[in-house]
Write an enzyme that holds these catalytic residues in place. Structure first.
Site, PDB file in Angstrom:
ATOM      1  N   ARG A   1       0.977  -1.067  -0.056  1.00 13.32           N
ATOM      2  CA  ARG A   1      -0.108   0.197   0.075  1.00 13.32           C
ATOM      3  C   ARG A   1       0.914   1.069   0.129  1.00 13.32           C
ATOM      4  O   ARG A   1       1.796   1.331   0.931  1.00 13.32           O
ATOM      5  CB  ARG A   1      -0.769  -0.013   1.255  1.00 13.32           C
ATOM      6  CG  ARG A   1      -1.610   1.315   1.320  1.00 13.32           C
ATOM      7  CD  ARG A   1      -2.549   1.470   0.452  1.00 13.32           C
ATOM      8  NE  ARG A   1      -3.608   2.663   0.404  1.00 13.32           N
ATOM      9  CZ  ARG A   1      -3.336   3.817  -0.007  1.00 13.32           C
ATOM     10  NH1 ARG A   1      -2.055   4.089  -0.795  1.00 13.32           N
ATOM     11  NH2 ARG A   1      -3.805   5.049   0.398  1.00 13.32           N
TER      12      ARG A   1
ATOM     13  N   HIS B   1       1.799   7.222   1.590  1.00 12.79           N
ATOM     14  CA  HIS B   1       0.935   8.130   1.215  1.00 12.79           C
ATOM     15  C   HIS B   1       0.442   8.882   2.704  1.00 12.79           C
ATOM     16  O   HIS B   1       1.125   8.313   3.656  1.00 12.79           O
ATOM     17  CB  HIS B   1      -0.530   7.621   0.775  1.00 12.79           C
ATOM     18  CG  HIS B   1      -0.995   6.544   1.816  1.00 12.79           C
ATOM     19  ND1 HIS B   1      -0.495   5.309   1.969  1.00 12.79           N
ATOM     20  CD2 HIS B   1      -2.167   6.869   2.441  1.00 12.79           C
ATOM     21  CE1 HIS B   1      -1.136   4.682   3.134  1.00 12.79           C
ATOM     22  NE2 HIS B   1      -2.435   5.659   3.210  1.00 12.79           N
TER      23      HIS B   1
ATOM     24  N   HIS C   1      -2.933  11.342   4.461  1.00 11.90           N
ATOM     25  CA  HIS C   1      -4.174  11.895   4.393  1.00 11.90           C
ATOM     26  C   HIS C   1      -4.721  12.739   5.626  1.00 11.90           C
ATOM     27  O   HIS C   1      -4.081  12.799   6.574  1.00 11.90           O
ATOM     28  CB  HIS C   1      -5.303  10.561   4.289  1.00 11.90           C
ATOM     29  CG  HIS C   1      -5.000   9.373   5.034  1.00 11.90           C
ATOM     30  ND1 HIS C   1      -4.930   9.273   6.374  1.00 11.90           N
ATOM     31  CD2 HIS C   1      -4.420   8.269   4.457  1.00 11.90           C
ATOM     32  CE1 HIS C   1      -4.695   8.120   6.512  1.00 11.90           C
ATOM     33  NE2 HIS C   1      -4.269   7.263   5.636  1.00 11.90           N
TER      34      HIS C   1
ATOM     35  N   GLU D   1      -5.658   7.393  10.876  1.00 15.49           N
ATOM     36  CA  GLU D   1      -5.774   6.276  10.796  1.00 15.49           C
ATOM     37  C   GLU D   1      -5.300   5.141  11.672  1.00 15.49           C
ATOM     38  O   GLU D   1      -4.436   4.917  12.151  1.00 15.49           O
ATOM     39  CB  GLU D   1      -4.892   5.771   9.429  1.00 15.49           C
ATOM     40  CG  GLU D   1      -4.787   4.108   9.103  1.00 15.49           C
ATOM     41  CD  GLU D   1      -4.011   3.864   7.849  1.00 15.49           C
ATOM     42  OE1 GLU D   1      -4.041   4.699   6.934  1.00 15.49           O
ATOM     43  OE2 GLU D   1      -3.189   2.791   7.906  1.00 15.49           O
TER      44      GLU D   1
ATOM     45  N   HIS E   1       2.899   7.631   5.430  1.00 15.01           N
ATOM     46  CA  HIS E   1       3.178   6.026   5.978  1.00 15.01           C
ATOM     47  C   HIS E   1       2.827   5.131   4.677  1.00 15.01           C
ATOM     48  O   HIS E   1       2.541   5.561   3.885  1.00 15.01           O
ATOM     49  CB  HIS E   1       2.037   5.766   7.096  1.00 15.01           C
ATOM     50  CG  HIS E   1       0.652   5.976   6.783  1.00 15.01           C
ATOM     51  ND1 HIS E   1       0.159   7.250   6.882  1.00 15.01           N
ATOM     52  CD2 HIS E   1      -0.324   5.198   6.401  1.00 15.01           C
ATOM     53  CE1 HIS E   1      -0.950   7.197   6.658  1.00 15.01           C
ATOM     54  NE2 HIS E   1      -1.309   5.990   6.258  1.00 15.01           N
TER      55      HIS E   1
ATOM     56  N   GLU F   1     -10.760   6.110   1.264  1.00 14.41           N
ATOM     57  CA  GLU F   1      -9.665   5.589   1.216  1.00 14.41           C
ATOM     58  C   GLU F   1      -8.958   5.854  -0.278  1.00 14.41           C
ATOM     59  O   GLU F   1      -7.620   5.676  -0.472  1.00 14.41           O
ATOM     60  CB  GLU F   1      -9.381   4.194   1.490  1.00 14.41           C
ATOM     61  CG  GLU F   1      -8.251   3.320   1.071  1.00 14.41           C
ATOM     62  CD  GLU F   1      -7.104   3.560   2.148  1.00 14.41           C
ATOM     63  OE1 GLU F   1      -7.153   4.363   2.777  1.00 14.41           O
ATOM     64  OE2 GLU F   1      -5.908   2.826   1.335  1.00 14.41           O
TER      65      GLU F   1
ATOM     66  N   HIS G   1     -26.150  -1.416  27.937  1.00 10.48           N
ATOM     67  CA  HIS G   1     -25.061  -0.051  28.101  1.00 10.48           C
ATOM     68  C   HIS G   1     -25.375   0.928  27.005  1.00 10.48           C
ATOM     69  O   HIS G   1     -26.050   0.612  26.009  1.00 10.48           O
ATOM     70  CB  HIS G   1     -23.706  -0.741  28.056  1.00 10.48           C
ATOM     71  CG  HIS G   1     -23.150  -1.047  26.803  1.00 10.48           C
ATOM     72  ND1 HIS G   1     -23.465  -2.280  26.284  1.00 10.48           N
ATOM     73  CD2 HIS G   1     -22.598  -0.538  25.766  1.00 10.48           C
ATOM     74  CE1 HIS G   1     -22.686  -2.177  24.755  1.00 10.48           C
ATOM     75  NE2 HIS G   1     -22.308  -1.191  24.792  1.00 10.48           N
TER      76      HIS G   1
ATOM     77  N   HIS H   1     -22.945   4.745  25.420  1.00 12.54           N
ATOM     78  CA  HIS H   1     -21.758   5.366  25.482  1.00 12.54           C
ATOM     79  C   HIS H   1     -22.040   6.877  25.583  1.00 12.54           C
ATOM     80  O   HIS H   1     -22.441   7.389  24.492  1.00 12.54           O
ATOM     81  CB  HIS H   1     -20.706   4.919  24.489  1.00 12.54           C
ATOM     82  CG  HIS H   1     -20.428   3.607  24.208  1.00 12.54           C
ATOM     83  ND1 HIS H   1     -19.438   2.942  24.670  1.00 12.54           N
ATOM     84  CD2 HIS H   1     -21.304   2.550  23.364  1.00 12.54           C
ATOM     85  CE1 HIS H   1     -19.412   1.479  24.476  1.00 12.54           C
ATOM     86  NE2 HIS H   1     -20.653   1.546  23.703  1.00 12.54           N
TER      87      HIS H   1
ATOM     88  N   GLU I   1     -20.248   4.711  18.112  1.00 11.37           N
ATOM     89  CA  GLU I   1     -19.395   3.388  18.234  1.00 11.37           C
ATOM     90  C   GLU I   1     -19.483   2.669  16.619  1.00 11.37           C
ATOM     91  O   GLU I   1     -20.669   2.573  16.005  1.00 11.37           O
ATOM     92  CB  GLU I   1     -19.992   2.359  19.173  1.00 11.37           C
ATOM     93  CG  GLU I   1     -19.688   0.951  19.154  1.00 11.37           C
ATOM     94  CD  GLU I   1     -20.223   0.087  20.116  1.00 11.37           C
ATOM     95  OE1 GLU I   1     -21.046   0.554  21.030  1.00 11.37           O
ATOM     96  OE2 GLU I   1     -19.689  -1.077  20.162  1.00 11.37           O
TER      97      GLU I   1
ATOM     98  N   HIS J   1     -27.804  -0.065  23.865  1.00 11.84           N
ATOM     99  CA  HIS J   1     -27.949  -1.410  23.151  1.00 11.84           C
ATOM    100  C   HIS J   1     -27.069  -2.665  23.882  1.00 11.84           C
ATOM    101  O   HIS J   1     -26.478  -2.423  24.910  1.00 11.84           O
ATOM    102  CB  HIS J   1     -26.862  -0.886  21.932  1.00 11.84           C
ATOM    103  CG  HIS J   1     -25.645  -0.383  22.206  1.00 11.84           C
ATOM    104  ND1 HIS J   1     -25.301   0.862  22.545  1.00 11.84           N
ATOM    105  CD2 HIS J   1     -24.273  -1.029  22.056  1.00 11.84           C
ATOM    106  CE1 HIS J   1     -24.074   1.102  22.513  1.00 11.84           C
ATOM    107  NE2 HIS J   1     -23.453   0.102  22.508  1.00 11.84           N
TER     108      HIS J   1
HETATM  109 MN    MN Z   1      -3.277   5.657   5.149  1.00 12.49          MN
HETATM  110 MN    MN Z   2     -21.355  -0.464  22.848  1.00 15.06          MN
END
Ligand code: MN
Ligand code: MN
Length: 418
Positions: free
Chosen positions: A125, A128, A130, A134, A173, A196, A310, A312, A317, A356
């Site tokens: 890969r 590059h 961005h 990541e 990277h 991407e 639970h 967040h 998520e 959830h």
């Molecule tokens: Mn990348």
């Molecule tokens: Mn969760």
């Protein structure tokens, strides 16, 4: 008004059951009911009212029993929170492939986007960078990753199954598959709209820079770039690199090696919580300082177990299912609840503060990743909450006796057993 609706629904079910029974097909249709909690409101065979007399997609129906026959507690309009990588376009190149799930595919997924990538042994890969950060999890095999810090210190490392890496926004990277069979991994970006296929590639920039500028910048003759690619390479086949130590010292030069580690042995970490139902590992900026914008949990749920009820408080998520089968129910307030089924390779998403839980519906272990656009992991357990407010207050709401309240676990278990 609600009562009237319930009465008319039951009337409908009664009429439906009677008709089907008379036609002698009730038994056959009831076999389509595989999902939990499809109550027989009118006392007839469960599932009759959700059956269909016209052709359906049988493979999808088998994979999605809780959409075909929803639990009776599901209700109202909850936006879809699942997108399988299996239906993403696969961009296949010499040296590997990539496919992605972004906000275009899953409209509620505004905070994070993900890529599933495979590199052959030697597959590269390309170099590059961005705009998004990541974060990555190695799913299988091994890769050599490289980066530099803003002050020019070099980072070269080999990552294996269960390792993670994090390259902050703008840090250049590369990733290269190692022997014997390259690798496959998940990339997660801290921007739901990130693509991407829209990154700054070394070959692309060089191809779009005049020879005279390249000559002046690098201090070499313009002809030196005669063989350089005219288009970006993105993913291409290369030779499997030599020993790590050699690459490290060759890359370090006089500036030296990065004091920041961009990778971390996540699966090797002692579980943060281990119960009869499974275990969870958490990685965020506390134990992996390079990950300043993405926090994650690796969750293992044994057969019959459940990632407890639970939510967040701090972030949406983004989920990736690594192995096994499960189903997740999201409760979105105002009577809205929806259940969707998940297999390995599926992406899930839960908006910040939405309640959830995830059940293991398979015969083996269920494993998945939870990612959050945050420097820290945080959740609130229903059990924990109800155990830490005055008992009379909870009893007055749920009309449960003291013995029931006392039986609720006092601490957050994360995973509850079968
Ligand atoms: Mn990348
Ligand atoms: Mn969760």
């Amino acid at each position: 008004m609600k009562l009237e609706n319930e009465v008319s629904r039951r009337r409908f079910l009664e009429i439906g059951s009677a008709t089907l029974a008379a036609a002698g097909v009730a038994g056959a249709l009831s076999k389509t009911a595989g999902a939990r909690g499809q109550e027989s409101a009118a006392g007839g065979e469960p599932g009759q009212n959700s059956s269909s007399p016209v052709p359906q997609n049988p493979a999808l129906a088998t994979e999605n029993p809780d959409s075909v026959t929803p639990p009776s507690t599901d209700h109202g309009n909850v936006e879809p929170f699942k997108y399988p990588f299996s239906v993403s376009h696969k961009r296949v190149e010499e040296g590997g492939w990539a496919r992605q799930v972004t906000v275009q595919d899953l409209p509620i997924a505004t905070t994070l986007a993900g890529v599933n990538m495979r590199l052959t042994a030697g597959g590269i890969r390309e170099l590059h960078w961005h705009s998004a950060a990541e974060w990555a999890f190695m799913l299988a095999g091994s890769a050599r990753i490289t980066a530099i810090t803003p002050i020019g210190k070099s980072f070269v490392s080999d990552v294996h199954e269960g390792d993670v890496w994090n390259f902050p926004s703008g840090i250049p990277h590369s990733i290269q598959g190692l022997g014997p069979d390259g690798c496959e991994f998940l990339l997660v970006f801290d921007d739901g709209a990130f693509s991407e296929y829209d990154t700054v590639q070394l070959t692309d920039w060089v191809a779009h820079t005049p020879r005279e500028v390249l000559s002046k910048n690098f201090g070499v003759p313009p002809t030196a770039f005669d063989n350089s690619p005219k288009h970006e390479l993105y993913i291409f086949q290369g030779e499997v690199p030599g020993p790590l130590a050699e690459d490290r010292s060759a890359a370090a030069g006089t500036a030296g090696i990065s004091p920041v580690s961009f990778d971390y042995h996540f699966r090797a970490q002692t579980p943060d919580k281990s119960t009869k139902g499974g275990e969870v590992r958490i990685v965020d900026s506390k134990n992996f300082p390079a990950a300043t914008t993405i926090a994650a949990a690796l969750v293992l749920v044994h057969p019959g177990g459940m990632r407890e009820m639970h939510w967040h408080p701090n972030a949406d998520e983004w989920m990736y299912f690594i192995k096994g089968k499960g189903r997740m129910t999201v409760f979105a307030a105002s009577g809205r609840a929806r259940t969707m089924d998940f297999d390995a390779g599926d992406v899930g998403y839960v908006q910040k503060t939405f309640a959830h839980y995830i059940e293991n519906t398979g015969d083996g272990d269920l494993e998945f990743l939870e990612m959050f656009r945050s420097s820290y992991y945080q959740d609130i357990s229903l059990n924990n909450w109800l155990s830490h407010v005055p008992p009379e207050l909870v009893q007055a709401h749920l009309r449960i006796d003291k013995a029931t309240l006392d039986a609720i676990p006092k601490e957050e278990d994360v995973i509850v057993p079968a």
